[in-house]
Design an enzyme around this catalytic site. Structure first.
Site, mmCIF file in Angstrom:
data_model
loop_
_atom_site.group_PDB
_atom_site.id
_atom_site.type_symbol
_atom_site.label_atom_id
_atom_site.label_comp_id
_atom_site.label_asym_id
_atom_site.label_seq_id
_atom_site.Cartn_x
_atom_site.Cartn_y
_atom_site.Cartn_z
ATOM 1 N N ASP A 92 0.838 -1.247 -0.128
ATOM 2 C CA ASP A 92 0.037 -0.094 -0.217
ATOM 3 C C ASP A 92 0.879 1.270 -0.059
ATOM 4 O OD1 ASP A 92 0.765 -0.601 2.905
ATOM 5 O OD2 ASP A 92 -0.741 1.119 3.226
ATOM 6 N N GLU A 156 -0.363 -0.463 5.631
ATOM 7 C CA GLU A 156 0.650 0.120 6.634
ATOM 8 C C GLU A 156 0.815 1.707 6.713
ATOM 9 O OE1 GLU A 156 4.539 1.986 8.092
ATOM 10 O OE2 GLU A 156 3.785 2.006 6.026
#
Length: 451
Positions: A92, A156
């Site tokens: 991500d 994250e």
């Protein structure tokens, strides 16, 4: 880099690495599904899973984590009786911010001036490519000498803790003798560095209300309490005159004893405008690695264009507080909330909501894994010795893994050196750093297996 089979193999794989990073960067995998389609993150997760399967990984799975995102897991068996190493990265990315400020499209990997530009190129899709390169180099030169687990996180950057909670519920999944987190970076290009401390963080969404609704500033201004003015006062209370963070009850005088950060180099790395002072006191390393730091991430208020002459009834802000090792993030959150309440003027109503939290991390640098990495980095970076540095950012999973596996050694390396400009516009990765760190990781796995 001196000629050796591992380095030669990695060098030969760099065109493939660029193509794979191009494919992975193309996914706008921002784990904020109010801004970006969920399908982009799911597509990136499938790409990672397919890449692991192609490398012979077993038990490859898309893990549905409690925050509504997916992490990707795979296991590559090594020789019988070998040690187990967990390799971490996240797929991500941060939002691209102002896309018009990018010199090339943020989700198209673009080569320019010897670097590869694109959102996630360094943080941390490049980290995943680094892991793949290291494993491929070992497979081409005698095989991978350890059992390898790979975990690629899907949220994250959002700090929503999905993988942490999943790992706590399935503690056997990520168990390993050593964990290599590929989400840090060298102190500067060409200087091999392991990150030994991370600041923790807490994020609060704060709202101040003063009126039932907005009022005409000519008719009521001067007596009616302005929520935006109240918010500005509250935010200003979080800094001393020199810009140091001041949260009531939170210590802010710790010092950093390791590698120091030259002030002029920091100004250059941070692209501070001429004549603008740095904030805070102590050394730069003290300020960014050893002390708390508050940042106002955003404010909800009327934009200048289209604003009306009104006294504002409500205003909101998103506040981040980075906390150094030795400070409990939950306690820091309580202190921050109490500070905000104590400094809210005029009896205005303040509501705060925690939207993210992660504990600080400090590694044991005396372990065999660190010795193995030091030898590997010296070979991958001829003439350089491995350095120890802190990092101002947070990787909340590190503390979860340290708590779940207290005997595991944890090393943090990666591609996020200052020129990478992670989280900013025009993020980029140095292909030379990708190559050298991939060699270093491969040699580390070989050294560690023999230790």
């Amino acid at each position: 880099m001196p000629s050796n089979p591992v380095a030669e193999t990695v060098a030969s794989l760099m065109p493939r690495a660029k193509q794979e990073l191009t494919e992975l960067v193309a996914f706008a995998s921002v784990a904020d599904f109010g801004q970006f389609p969920r399908s982009e993150s799911e597509g990136a997760a499938r790409w990672v899973a397919d890449a692991l399967r192609a490398e012979g990984f077993e038990d490859v799975a898309l893990l549905d984590t409690p925050d509504g995102t997916q992490s990707v897991y795979g296991y590559l068996p090594g020789p019988a009786g070998a040690k187990t190493v967990l390799l971490y990265a996240h797929y991500d990315v941060q939002p691209p911010l102002d896309e018009t400020a990018w010199l090339s499209p943020p989700f198209e990997l673009t080569e320019r001036d010897g670097r590869w530009y694109g959102r996630g190129a360094a943080d941390c899709k490049g980290g995943l490519i680094m892991h793949l390169l290291a494993l491929r180099a070992l497979k081409a030169n005698g095989g991978v000498p350890v059992h390898v687990k790979v975990i690629a996180e899907g949220s994250e950057e959002m700090g929503t803790g999905g993988l942490e909670r999943y790992a706590e519920a399935h503690p056997e999944l990520l168990a390993a003798d050593t964990i290599v987190v590929g989400d840090a970076g060298n102190f500067r290009v060409g200087l091999p560095t392991v990150t030994t401390t991370l600041r923790g963080m807490t994020m609060l969404r704060v709202q101040i209300d003063t009126l039932v609704g907005n009022l005409h500033s000519g008719q009521f201004g001067g007596a009616a309490p302005d929520a935006l003015g109240a918010l500005i006062r509250v935010l200003d209370s979080l800094r001393a005159e020199d810009g140091s963070t001041t949260v009531d009850g939170l210590t802010s005088d710790a010092v950093w004893d390791g590698l120091q950060y030259d002030e002029e180099q920091f100004r250059k790395d941070a692209k501070v405008l001429d004549g603008v002072e740095l904030i805070g006191s102590g050394t730069v390393a003290d300020r960014i690695w050893a002390r708390p730091a508050v940042t106002v991430l955003g404010i909800d208020c009327p934009p200048v264009v289209g604003a009306t002459p009104s006294v504002q009834s409500s205003a909101r802000a998103l506040i981040s507080l980075r906390v150094p090792p030795g400070v409990d993030a939950a306690e820091a959150t309580k202190l921050l909330q109490a500070h905000l309440e104590a400094h809210t003027p005029w009896g205005a109503r303040l509501h705060s909501e925690q939207v993210g939290q992660g504990q600080a991390f400090s590694a044991d640098t005396t372990s065999p894994a660190y010795e193995a990495m030091a030898r590997a980095m010296t070979e991958a970076y001829p003439g350089q010795e491995m350095q120890y540095a802190g990092q101002g950012g947070s990787i909340p999973l590190c503390n979860t893994l340290a708590a779940l596996y207290p005997d595991a050694e944890i090393l943090l390396i990666g591609l996020s050196e200052p020129e990478a400009q992670i989280h900013a516009v025009n993020e980029s990765v140095s292909p030379e750093e990708l190559e050298r760190l991939s060699v270093a990781e491969a040699l580390f796995l070989r050294n560690y297996a023999a230790s």
